[in-house]
Design a protein around this motif. Structure first.
Motif, mmCIF file in Angstrom:
data_model
loop_
_atom_site.group_PDB
_atom_site.id
_atom_site.type_symbol
_atom_site.label_atom_id
_atom_site.label_comp_id
_atom_site.label_asym_id
_atom_site.label_seq_id
_atom_site.Cartn_x
_atom_site.Cartn_y
_atom_site.Cartn_z
ATOM 1 N N LYS A 218 -39.083 26.178 56.665
ATOM 2 C CA LYS A 218 -39.880 25.007 57.069
ATOM 3 C C LYS A 218 -39.900 23.914 55.995
ATOM 4 C CE LYS A 218 -44.225 27.027 55.558
ATOM 5 N NZ LYS A 218 -45.473 27.662 55.852
ATOM 6 N N HIS A 219 -39.434 24.244 54.776
ATOM 7 C CA HIS A 219 -39.382 23.220 53.718
ATOM 8 C C HIS A 219 -37.967 22.732 53.433
ATOM 9 C CE1 HIS A 219 -43.555 23.902 53.055
ATOM 10 N NE2 HIS A 219 -43.408 25.104 52.519
ATOM 11 N N PHE A 220 -37.024 23.090 54.310
ATOM 12 C CA PHE A 220 -35.626 22.691 54.099
ATOM 13 C C PHE A 220 -35.467 21.176 53.924
ATOM 14 C CE2 PHE A 220 -32.248 25.977 55.582
ATOM 15 C CZ PHE A 220 -32.797 26.937 54.755
ATOM 16 N N LYS A 221 -36.129 20.428 54.820
ATOM 17 C CA LYS A 221 -35.943 18.972 54.796
ATOM 18 C C LYS A 221 -36.474 18.392 53.494
ATOM 19 C CE LYS A 221 -35.711 18.028 59.725
ATOM 20 N NZ LYS A 221 -36.167 19.288 60.364
ATOM 21 N N ASP B 268 -32.473 11.938 61.086
ATOM 22 C CA ASP B 268 -33.676 11.140 61.325
ATOM 23 C C ASP B 268 -34.665 11.283 60.173
ATOM 24 O OD1 ASP B 268 -32.707 10.211 63.660
ATOM 25 O OD2 ASP B 268 -33.819 11.603 64.963
ATOM 26 N N ASP B 269 -34.840 12.510 59.710
ATOM 27 C CA ASP B 269 -35.786 12.749 58.620
ATOM 28 C C ASP B 269 -35.391 11.969 57.365
ATOM 29 O OD1 ASP B 269 -38.057 14.528 57.471
ATOM 30 O OD2 ASP B 269 -36.391 14.767 56.048
ATOM 31 N N LYS C 6 -33.514 9.312 57.217
ATOM 32 C CA LYS C 6 -33.701 7.875 57.464
ATOM 33 C C LYS C 6 -35.162 7.496 57.264
ATOM 34 C CE LYS C 6 -29.980 7.499 60.767
ATOM 35 N NZ LYS C 6 -29.681 7.576 62.194
ATOM 36 N N ASN C 7 -36.058 8.331 57.823
ATOM 37 C CA ASN C 7 -37.492 8.054 57.683
ATOM 38 C C ASN C 7 -37.934 8.046 56.233
ATOM 39 O OD1 ASN C 7 -37.825 7.782 60.391
ATOM 40 N ND2 ASN C 7 -38.409 9.934 60.718
ATOM 41 N N ARG C 8 -37.236 8.809 55.421
ATOM 42 C CA ARG C 8 -37.582 8.825 53.995
ATOM 43 C C ARG C 8 -36.897 7.692 53.233
ATOM 44 N NH1 ARG C 8 -39.512 14.308 52.434
ATOM 45 N NH2 ARG C 8 -39.297 15.639 54.262
ATOM 46 N N GLY C 9 -36.202 6.831 53.959
ATOM 47 C CA GLY C 9 -35.632 5.637 53.336
ATOM 48 C C GLY C 9 -34.199 5.764 52.838
ATOM 49 N N HIS C 10 -33.523 6.858 53.223
ATOM 50 C CA HIS C 10 -32.122 6.973 52.784
ATOM 51 C C HIS C 10 -31.192 6.277 53.762
ATOM 52 C CE1 HIS C 10 -33.235 9.775 49.664
ATOM 53 N NE2 HIS C 10 -33.908 10.510 50.544
ATOM 54 N N LEU C 11 -30.013 5.899 53.274
ATOM 55 C CA LEU C 11 -28.999 5.262 54.115
ATOM 56 C C LEU C 11 -28.076 6.338 54.654
ATOM 57 C CD1 LEU C 11 -28.231 2.206 51.816
ATOM 58 C CD2 LEU C 11 -29.509 2.212 53.972
ATOM 59 N N VAL C 12 -28.216 6.590 55.965
ATOM 60 C CA VAL C 12 -27.597 7.774 56.541
ATOM 61 C C VAL C 12 -26.842 7.460 57.828
ATOM 62 C CG1 VAL C 12 -28.105 10.065 57.509
ATOM 63 C CG2 VAL C 12 -29.514 9.156 55.671
ATOM 64 N N GLU C 13 -25.704 8.107 58.031
ATOM 65 C CA GLU C 13 -25.081 8.136 59.348
ATOM 66 C C GLU C 13 -24.960 9.595 59.778
ATOM 67 O OE1 GLU C 13 -24.294 5.877 61.486
ATOM 68 O OE2 GLU C 13 -24.187 4.013 60.337
ATOM 69 N N VAL C 14 -25.069 9.791 61.103
ATOM 70 C CA VAL C 14 -24.926 11.144 61.645
ATOM 71 C C VAL C 14 -23.614 11.208 62.422
ATOM 72 C CG1 VAL C 14 -25.863 12.749 63.366
ATOM 73 C CG2 VAL C 14 -27.397 11.583 61.769
ATOM 74 N N GLY D 228 -18.909 2.575 52.769
ATOM 75 C CA GLY D 228 -19.987 2.646 51.791
ATOM 76 C C GLY D 228 -21.254 1.912 52.210
ATOM 77 N N LYS D 229 -21.343 1.538 53.506
ATOM 78 C CA LYS D 229 -22.582 0.894 53.959
ATOM 79 C C LYS D 229 -23.733 1.881 53.901
ATOM 80 C CE LYS D 229 -20.466 -2.482 57.000
ATOM 81 N NZ LYS D 229 -19.960 -2.611 58.357
ATOM 82 N N VAL D 230 -23.429 3.138 54.154
ATOM 83 C CA VAL D 230 -24.397 4.206 53.896
ATOM 84 C C VAL D 230 -23.714 5.175 52.935
ATOM 85 C CG1 VAL D 230 -25.346 4.038 56.245
ATOM 86 C CG2 VAL D 230 -23.618 5.760 55.735
ATOM 87 N N ASN D 231 -24.514 5.934 52.195
ATOM 88 C CA ASN D 231 -23.884 6.850 51.243
ATOM 89 C C ASN D 231 -24.130 8.318 51.590
ATOM 90 O OD1 ASN D 231 -26.574 6.810 50.563
ATOM 91 N ND2 ASN D 231 -26.211 7.004 48.366
ATOM 92 N N ILE D 232 -24.707 8.539 52.784
ATOM 93 C CA ILE D 232 -24.905 9.929 53.209
ATOM 94 C C ILE D 232 -24.387 10.104 54.632
ATOM 95 C CG2 ILE D 232 -26.572 11.783 53.606
ATOM 96 C CD1 ILE D 232 -28.476 10.324 51.692
ATOM 97 N N LEU D 233 -23.558 11.121 54.837
ATOM 98 C CA LEU D 233 -23.083 11.447 56.171
ATOM 99 C C LEU D 233 -23.586 12.847 56.515
ATOM 100 C CD1 LEU D 233 -21.143 10.504 58.507
ATOM 101 C CD2 LEU D 233 -19.433 11.998 57.456
ATOM 102 N N VAL D 234 -24.330 12.931 57.633
ATOM 103 C CA VAL D 234 -24.850 14.228 58.060
ATOM 104 C C VAL D 234 -24.000 14.701 59.239
ATOM 105 C CG1 VAL D 234 -26.867 15.471 58.934
ATOM 106 C CG2 VAL D 234 -27.171 13.543 57.381
#
Ligand code: ADP
Ligand code: MG
Length: 353
Positions: free
Chosen positions: A233-236, A266-267, A269-277, A297-303
């Protein structure tokens, strides 16, 4: 005395100046192991070939360079066909052909399913490509429609053969191979050699030269591997902290399911990271959009999931995060191999329950 192995470069493998020039521009200083053991034979002979080497070892150039050397640009027919498992991979291969073939007159095109026929048909008819890269289904489709004509083709390459098998395309692959058997030079590149692939080689390849490069990634010293034990439950929260702690970061987060990619994305993104899924439920347009945004490089995290990440070739990944353990060791090795490439340092962090 000069050590012959160390002095090996592309020119000693019989690569011509127009290609050498691009390789220099691209910063390819010396051939990778699989390239060193394939390029010369493939240029100089028409012997069938099987190359096994893990992801990220430069298998594409290992066959693209010989192909470029062997195409007769005076002829206006398709002389080589390359099968790849996904649209993304096929496009990457074609891109490599265009890049490395920059100073040649060789023309290529890419055909794949899930998209309209018109443009591809036009490219085949009026583009007069020498090399066609495609996914198996669409290739067969266009052969049957008599639009893709392969009677002059002398080379057939199966790229990432094990992925084509994993994705259920193997009957199509076999159909294409059947059409070429004993008429053309067959080449296969694969990271692994499952039984069905060995069987195909045994049945359809003619005395192939088999090159196997031993795996090294598990002990890749360029990748710092750590795991963190966290309650599910604390993974995110755990993931977010690891991300916050990283300074320079260009990362892939691997999830176990498509649904998880969505909730984790989504989580973050809500925490303010630049993410694509990126997941298999998304349409092609959405996927392209996500990939471009990450690539540029518009976002730096790919999930993403393992499947969605297949064939993604993005350099300079600094971190791979595993959101939960992988199914098996093989997929762990594949995932973390996205970072720590080409002598750069990478970090692979796994969150486990
Ligand atoms: P594989 O198909 O084995 O997974 P790729 O062909 O996609 O590997 O190559 C992985 C990366 O290595 C690509 O970014 C490619 O440009 C790069 N690369 C390939 N050959 C060389 C080389 N000789 N020197 C430097 N980089 C290379
Ligand atoms: Mg490849």
């Amino acid at each position: 005395m000069e050590n012959q192995k160390n002095s090996c470069d592309f020119s000693s493998l019989g690569v011509s100046e127009s290609v050498l020039r691009v390789l220099r521009e691209m910063g390819f200083e010396k051939p990778s192991e699989i390239q060193e053991k394939s390029i010369e034979t493939l240029i100089k002979t028409n012997r069938d070939f099987v190359g096994q080497a893990q992801t990220g070892t430069g298998k594409t150039a290992a066959f693209v360079i010989p192909l470029l050397e062997k195409i007769d640009t005076d002829a206006q027919s398709v002389q080589a066909i390359i099968l790849a498992p996904t649209r993304e991979l096929a496009l990457q291969v074609e891109n490599e052909i265009q890049k490395i073939g920059k100073y040649t007159d060789i023309k290529s095109t890419c055909i794949y399913g899930g998209t309209a026929y018109e443009k591809q048909i036009k490219a085949l008819r009026s583009g007069r490509p020498h090399i066609v890269v495609g996914t198996p289904g669409r290739v067969i489709d266009l052969i049957e429609k008599k639009i893709l004509k392969l009677d002059q083709a002398k080379i057939c390459v199966l790229d990432e053969a094990d992925e084509m098998l994993n994705m259920g395309f193997f009957d199509d692959v076999k159909t294409v191979v059947k059409a070429f058997e004993s008429k053309a030079q067959l080449m296969m590149f694969s990271a692994t050699m499952p039984p069905q692939i060995l069987k195909l080689i045994k049945n359809s390849f003619d005395n192939p030269l088999v090159v196997k490069i031993e795996k090294k990634t598990l002990s890749n010293e360029d990748i710092e591997q750590k795991y963190f034990v966290v309650k599910e439950k604390h993974f995110k929260e755990g993931l977010s902290r690891l991300i916050d702690h990283a300074s320079e970061m260009y990362a892939i987060v691997f999830c176990r399911t498509k649904i998880e990619t969505k909730t984790v994305g989504d989580d973050l993104k809500n925490r303010g990271h630049l993410v694509e899924v990126l997941n298999g439920d998304m349409g092609q347009l959405e996927r392209d959009h996500a990939m471009n945004s990450f690539r540029k490089g518009k976002v730096n995290i790919l999930v993403c999931t393992d499947v969605a990440a297949r064939g993604i070739d993005v350099n300079n990944i600094t971190h791979v995060f595993n959101y939960g353990l992988t199914r098996d060791l093989e997929s762990y090795v594949h995932r973390i191999g996205r970072t720590g490439r080409a002598g750069m340092k990478g970090k692979a962090y796994t969150i486990v329950g």
